[in-house]
Write an enzyme that holds these catalytic residues in place. Structure first.
Site, PDB file in Angstrom:
ATOM      1  N   ASP A  51       0.743  -1.006   0.091  1.00  0.00           N
ATOM      2  CA  ASP A  51       0.140  -0.048  -0.082  1.00  0.00           C
ATOM      3  C   ASP A  51       0.909   1.166   0.060  1.00  0.00           C
ATOM      4  O   ASP A  51       0.444   2.305   0.258  1.00  0.00           O
ATOM      5  CB  ASP A  51      -0.954  -0.007   1.184  1.00  0.00           C
ATOM      6  CG  ASP A  51      -0.268  -0.309   2.722  1.00  0.00           C
ATOM      7  OD1 ASP A  51       0.982  -0.356   2.650  1.00  0.00           O
ATOM      8  OD2 ASP A  51      -0.901   0.084   3.713  1.00  0.00           O
ATOM      9  N   ASP A 132       4.982  -7.319  12.380  1.00  0.00           N
ATOM     10  CA  ASP A 132       5.990  -6.315  12.589  1.00  0.00           C
ATOM     11  C   ASP A 132       5.937  -6.351  14.088  1.00  0.00           C
ATOM     12  O   ASP A 132       7.037  -6.008  14.687  1.00  0.00           O
ATOM     13  CB  ASP A 132       5.607  -5.157  12.276  1.00  0.00           C
ATOM     14  CG  ASP A 132       4.106  -4.637  12.506  1.00  0.00           C
ATOM     15  OD1 ASP A 132       3.287  -5.534  12.790  1.00  0.00           O
ATOM     16  OD2 ASP A 132       3.639  -3.420  12.299  1.00  0.00           O
TER      17      ASP A 132
END
Length: 152
Positions: A51, A132
């Site tokens: 994105d 993450d």
């Protein structure tokens, strides 16, 4: 896949694994594993979120700084993103920082680090963790730092 075909690139599709948040880490694992298996001579992979709007300079920046990962064992990634790099705070594209977190987005990962440390203990499909968050855990960081730019 149409864009990949248009550009004449190779691609791999994998079946989504797991549910909710756990799908994303499984996608990252499948993608990183496939990348390093397809390119066994590669020492690094550049990871870009799908994105992101990419400027022209991150690739130049990453290629100029990737040698730091080979020279300094106290580093575990180089990111092109600065979470604090707002227009009113970031101004010098020549300044780099060492940070204790992994900002992600556009970053470089060493093959050795992924294959030897991260891949074997990557979150399994039933774990609803973000990839993450896994990368930022002290067990993965092990005191290592990331390089980030002043200006993303």
């Amino acid at each position: 896949m149409e864009v990949v075909a248009l550009l004449g690139l190779r691609s791999i599709q994998h079946t989504p694994i797991s549910v909710k948040n756990a799908r994303v880490p499984q996608h990252y694992k499948a993608s990183l594993t496939a990348t390093f298996n397809l390119f066994p001579e590669a020492k690094f992979a550049v990871v870009l979120g799908e994105d992101l709007d990419i400027a022209v300079d991150p690739f130049s920046y990453l290629s100029q700084s990737v040698h730091l990962l080979e020279e300094d064992d106290s580093l575990y990634c180089i990111s092109a993103w600065n979470d604090q790099g707002c227009e009113h705070t970031a101004e010098d594209p020549a300044v780099l920082y060492r940070v204790e977190t992994m900002p992600g987005l556009g970053w470089v990962l060493r093959k050795f680090l992924y294959k030897e440390e991260f891949e074997p203990k990557w979150p399994t499909p039933e774990k609803l963790w973000d990839w993450d968050m896994f990368m930022r855990m002290p067990e993965q960081r092990r005191g290592r730092e990331c390089i980030i730019p002043d200006v993303s």
